[in-house]
Design an enzyme around this catalytic site. Structure first.
Site, short mmCIF file in Angstrom:
data_model
loop_
_atom_site.label_atom_id
_atom_site.label_comp_id
_atom_site.label_asym_id
_atom_site.label_seq_id
_atom_site.Cartn_x
_atom_site.Cartn_y
_atom_site.Cartn_z
N HIS A 143 0.80 -1.23 0.00
CA HIS A 143 0.00 0.00 0.00
C HIS A 143 0.82 1.27 0.00
O HIS A 143 0.26 2.36 0.16
CB HIS A 143 -0.91 0.05 1.22
CG HIS A 143 -1.99 -0.99 1.24
ND1 HIS A 143 -3.24 -0.79 0.71
CD2 HIS A 143 -1.99 -2.25 1.73
CE1 HIS A 143 -3.98 -1.87 0.89
NE2 HIS A 143 -3.24 -2.78 1.50
N LYS A 170 -8.24 14.25 4.88
CA LYS A 170 -7.42 13.04 4.87
C LYS A 170 -6.38 13.21 5.97
O LYS A 170 -6.27 14.30 6.54
CB LYS A 170 -6.75 12.83 3.50
CG LYS A 170 -6.03 14.07 2.96
CD LYS A 170 -5.45 13.81 1.57
CE LYS A 170 -6.43 14.04 0.43
NZ LYS A 170 -6.57 12.91 -0.48
N ARG A 171 -5.62 12.15 6.28
CA ARG A 171 -4.58 12.31 7.27
C ARG A 171 -3.63 13.45 6.86
O ARG A 171 -3.38 13.65 5.67
CB ARG A 171 -3.81 10.99 7.44
CG ARG A 171 -4.60 9.94 8.19
CD ARG A 171 -4.98 10.39 9.58
NE ARG A 171 -3.81 10.45 10.44
CZ ARG A 171 -3.47 9.53 11.32
NH1 ARG A 171 -4.23 8.47 11.51
NH2 ARG A 171 -2.38 9.66 12.06
N LYS A 175 1.00 14.41 1.28
CA LYS A 175 -0.36 14.72 0.79
C LYS A 175 -0.52 16.23 0.53
O LYS A 175 -1.49 16.67 -0.05
CB LYS A 175 -1.40 14.24 1.81
CG LYS A 175 -1.46 12.72 1.96
CD LYS A 175 -2.47 12.31 3.02
CE LYS A 175 -2.42 10.83 3.36
NZ LYS A 175 -3.10 9.97 2.34
N THR A 203 -8.51 6.79 -1.87
CA THR A 203 -9.84 6.22 -2.10
C THR A 203 -10.91 7.29 -1.89
O THR A 203 -12.01 7.17 -2.42
CB THR A 203 -10.12 5.02 -1.16
OG1 THR A 203 -9.65 5.36 0.15
CG2 THR A 203 -9.41 3.79 -1.66
N LYS A 205 -14.74 8.58 -3.65
CA LYS A 205 -15.97 8.91 -2.89
C LYS A 205 -16.49 10.28 -3.29
O LYS A 205 -17.70 10.47 -3.45
CB LYS A 205 -15.68 8.87 -1.39
CG LYS A 205 -15.32 7.48 -0.89
CD LYS A 205 -14.72 7.48 0.53
CE LYS A 205 -14.02 6.15 0.79
NZ LYS A 205 -13.20 6.16 2.02
C1 NTF Z 1 -2.49 3.73 2.06
N1 NTF Z 1 -1.28 3.14 2.63
C2 NTF Z 1 -2.09 4.64 0.90
O1 NTF Z 1 -1.34 5.72 1.39
C3 NTF Z 1 -3.32 5.15 0.15
O2 NTF Z 1 -2.94 5.84 -1.00
C4 NTF Z 1 -4.20 3.97 -0.25
O3 NTF Z 1 -5.40 4.43 -0.83
C5 NTF Z 1 -4.52 3.12 0.97
O4 NTF Z 1 -3.31 2.67 1.58
C6 NTF Z 1 -5.34 1.90 0.61
O5 NTF Z 1 -4.71 1.15 -0.37
C7 NTF Z 1 -1.06 3.04 3.93
O6 NTF Z 1 -1.81 3.47 4.76
C8 NTF Z 1 0.22 2.36 4.36
F1 NTF Z 1 0.09 1.77 5.52
F2 NTF Z 1 0.61 1.47 3.48
F3 NTF Z 1 1.17 3.25 4.44
#
Ligand code: NTF
Length: 837
Positions: A374, A567-568, A573, A678, A682
């Protein structure tokens, strides 16, 4: 323990078979019964919170009956099951979702009204289940919804944290973290005090030789912690299939409680063991895209993985099949590297406990697991120190070394000339101390590895996992673009839009086949449809405006352009790019004459998101946003032309209010850093447009909806490396408009300049790793295009409708079907509807 009622006594059971409520009357009677018995209250002291509890219990009873039937059916047919291992499940609220998936929300609404309650107020009582950080955890929750809705036999396995992600408060513009104690009353879980597993830690390994001369390892000593299962029913939409999410809670092993100490009056140390054991499942680590190598986190991972595998193996062994059939019965998906110890644990079970030979065991292991990556951010890739694993899991470390040895030997045989290859792909990093690279272990231990959007899947193949493509060939690596569940993110969050769509697509089929959405493109010129569409967006914006007033105290005009980034908070980001852009807008407006200002498009910049408690830079970004808001929102020259709002404590239930109210949302990560995203999906699904970079799933969204319907800007992923190189080794000129923004901050316009110095120097003095300056001009220009486009409301609405119509691809149902076919090799299993239900 096997227990079954003998044939002659079954009649009594069948006679009293329980069934859930069938209609409004039945629902009301269940609610009243729960209020008066389970909750020990009456109509004289039933408040909204009690109504929520009773209503939830009524629905839970139904879910459990369907859960039982689903599980019985799955056990009877015994086809292949999927187990989704995730440290995070960001579920949000359950009641609304249960009512909608069962198809009884109207019944509940009418029933609650009869009993004196508004359903919206009752739904509001629920505390979010926030067992996750961000996208990764919410993806797992969407996957559970799709797995159940598509009738796949699947279980989720996770940890039952006592404290989910912290609650965020904003005090004087700063983030303050408050613990999220969410378990006070949780009707959605079933404790299974009879389903427990003893989990071992520490100790040592003794080797012996068995009668066949084979060396056998025995992991002995150390300490035992008990895992207790808590089951959460996961209802499918419009199907009786109800899957299980099993969350493990830690407690002291039986016999651990030291009665001797207790009797001697040493109460404190007698409960110390209990508390120490409970610490394992106490807290969710609040980092998003960052790993910190803490011992307790490794304990959590092994605790959860060992309990889950014990459970999975126990279920398989009941079938009495030979071990080689294990991968035909069991698929296990690793949600990121967090559960990678499962690879080692299964090998240990097969080798040490079941007596299989190494190769036979390893063949089973690798055919069972799949691994989803991810992130490519280096600071997020998990590594555990060898001494730590040696201490905590001595037998596992030996097995890791053996896995690595056999792997490296095979690589060496095939690539004898490649001198550095072995060091690069080794599971062990030869650092001080040595580290175990979990991603390498996950790749070697799985039969498929996937990324979560096309660009991301390409990037892992050409960068971080390049050597593994050489070794295993390209077919081991694949892409499954993320998706979202339209049940929660359209039907639940935006009921009026869902209703409008179903009136044009001929029913609710689009909720189970999202490609049906393309039918609304036929109505893009239909006046009444467009009017209804615009009315819904405005109503959603009015609702958000109310929430903004109540929570942030800012009055915003619902007809202004709502620009949202939720978002976080993370430098990659780039919320800092957004707020610098807001300052630029403010300065531009300030420099205008009143007449000129009147021609400008009013905008509300809305931010939301949590910073990890230890992420200082992210916290500075939050502070800057709030400081800018304080100045801009009180500037009479500006009025409604610009408002800046930071919404505190962004979570799933707040997302359900915010997302349907957006006109434009920002997905502006440095190209190549956001694996998928994601929320981008949405927002578009809810009739909002996007401003974004060519990153993650933005790229596939563009391909689906058309490039005229998205505002793309900025440098491309392929150019990032060179730009970074140039920043460090060449001259680095800051964009002049951005420089003006910096100067204004440094003048003290937004308060204490000290606090924001680091945000500026990251760009100016420290190489601008996230390319804020490189993308600034293009960002500002593109925001101007957004203003122009929004002023032409007719065109704007056309873009929105067209985009929604083309979003079918982003259903998590499509995504789950791709996993099922390409990775898990599982088939749906229908559960028949109960008689009369
Ligand atoms: C997150 N990864 C990514 O930062 C996002 O872009 C993605 O949409 C989501 O996963 C779901 O696939 C993480 O949180 C991690 F843990 F891999 F850093």
């Amino acid at each position: 323990v096997e227990a079954s009622i003998p044939e002659p006594q079954r009649e009594a059971w069948l006679k009293h078979q329980v069934s859930g409520f069938k209609d409004k009357d039945g629902f009301e009677s269940e609610v009243v019964r729960h209020v008066e018995t389970t909750l020990a209250r009456s109509m004289f002291n039933c408040d909204e919170s009690a109504a929520y509890s009773a209503c939830s219990l009524a629905f839970r009873d139904r879910l459990i009956l369907e859960w039982n039937r689903t599980q019985q059916r799955q056990t009877f047919v015994d086809s292949k099951r999927l187990y989704y291992l995730s440290l995070e499940f960001l579920m949000g609220r359950a009641l609304d979702n249960a009512m909608l998936n069962i198809g009884q929300k109207d019944t509940a609404k009418a029933g609650l009204a009869d009993l004196g309650f508004r359903i919206e107020d009752v739904i509001e009582q629920e505390h979010d289940a926030a067992l996750g950080n961000g996208g990764l955890g919410r993806l797992a929750a969407c996957f559970l919804d799709s797995l159940a809705s598509l009738n796949y036999p699947a279980w989720g396995y996770g940890l039952r944290y006592r404290y989910g992600i912290f609650k965020q408060e904003i005090i004087d513009g700063y983030q303050v973290e408050v613990p999220d104690y969410w378990l006070d009353f949780n009707p959605w879980e079933f404790p299974r005090h009879d389903v427990t597993v003893d989990i071992q830690f520490f100790g040592h390994v003794r080797k012996s030789t068995d009668e066949n001369g084979r060396t056998v390892a025995h992991w002995e000593g150390g300490e035992i912690v008990k895992a207790v299962a808590y089951d959460v029913p996961i209802p499918g939409y419009a199907t009786p299939s109800t899957n299980n999410l099993r969350l493990w809670s830690s407690t002291a092993a039986s016999g651990e409680f030291d009665f001797q100490k207790f009797n001697n009056g040493d109460y404190e140390s007698s409960v110390a063991d209990q508390q120490r054991a409970e610490t394992i499942s106490a807290v969710l680590y609040p980092n998003d895209n960052l790993e910190r190598g803490k011992e307790l986190r490794l304990k959590q991972q092994y605790f959860w993985v060992a309990a889950s595998l014990y459970d999975i193996v126990r279920r398989f062994k009941k079938s009495k099949r030979p071990w080689k059939e294990f991968p035909e019965q069991v698929a296990i998906q690793l949600n990121d590297t967090h559960p990678t110890l499962a690879v080692v644990e299964l090998q240990r079970i097969l080798l040490d406990l079941e007596g299989l030979e190494w190769d036979e065991a390893w063949n089973i292991v690798t055919n069972t697991f799949g691994y989803t990556n991810h992130t490519v951010l280096p600071e997020a890739l998990e590594k555990w120190s060898v001494p730590l694993i040696q201490h905590l899991l001595p037998r596992h470390l030996q097995i890791i070394y053996d896995i690595n040895l056999y792997f490296l030997q095979s690589v060496e045989r095939r690539f004898p000339e490649e001198r550095d290859l072995l060091g690069r792909v080794s599971i062990i990093e030869e650092s001080q101390p040595k580290m175990v690279r979990m991603a390498h272990l996950a790749i070697v231990g799985s039969h498929k590895v996937n990324g979560v959007a096309e660009l991301h899947s390409d990037l892992i193949k050409t960068t971080i996992f390049k050597d593994f493509v050489t070794i295993f060939g390209p077919d081991k690596f694949t892409n499954v673009t993320n998706g979202i569940t339209p049940r929660r993110w359209l039907h639940q969050a935006n009921p009026r839009l869902s209703e409008l769509i179903s009136s044009k697509t001929g029913g609710k089929d689009f909720l189970t086949d999202l490609n049906e959405l393309n039918k609304i493109e036929l109505y893009v010129k239909d006046k009444a449809f467009r009017k209804a569409w615009a009315d819904i967006k405005l109503a959603n914006k009015e609702r958000l405006a109310k929430h903004i007033k109540a929570s942030a105290g800012v009055t915003v005009d619902p007809t202004a352009l709502f620009d949202v980034q939720v978002k976080r908070i993370h430098e990659y980001k780039r919320q800092q790019l957004n707020i610098f852009g807001v300052i630029h807008r403010y300065l531009t407006l300030k420099a205008m004459s009143p007449e000129e200002r009147k021609k400008q498009q009013p905008r509300v910049s809305i931010f939301g998101g949590k910073a990890a408690p230890g992420y200082w830079m992210a916290k500075q970004i939050i502070h800057l946003i709030n400081s800018v808001g304080k100045v801009v929102n009180n500037d009479e020259d500006i009025g409604d032309l610009l408002k800046v709002v930071f919404l505190e404590d962004y979570n799933v239930s707040k997302a359900e209010i915010i997302i349907p109210a957006s006109d434009i949302s920002e997905h502006i990560s440095t190209a190549g850093t956001e694996a998928s995203g994601t929320s981008n999906m949405k927002f578009v699904l809810n009739g909002g447009l996007i401003i974004g970079t060519c990153d993650g799933a933005n790229i596939e969204i563009t391909r689906e909806i058309g490039e005229n319907n998205i505002f793309l800007f900025g440098n491309l992923a392929e150019d990032v490396e060179d730009l970074r190189h140039a920043h460090t080794y060449g001259t680095h000129e800051i964009d002049p408009d951005l420089n003006r923004v910096f100067q204004e901050i440094e003048k003290g316009t937004f308060g204490s300049t000290q606090d924001f110095a680091a945000l500026i120097s990251a760009v100016r003095d420290h190489g601008d790793y996230y390319l804020v300056s490189d993308d600034f001009h293009s960002y500002i220009e593109t925001q101007a295009l957004v203003d122009d486009a929004y002023r032409n409301q007719e065109e704007w609405i056309t873009k929105c409708i067209t985009s929604v119509a083309r979003m079918g691809f982003f259903s998590s149902d499509r995504c789950i079907n791709e996993y099922a076919e390409g990775i898990w090799n599982i088939e749906p299993l229908r559960v028949e509807k109960e008689e009369g239900a």
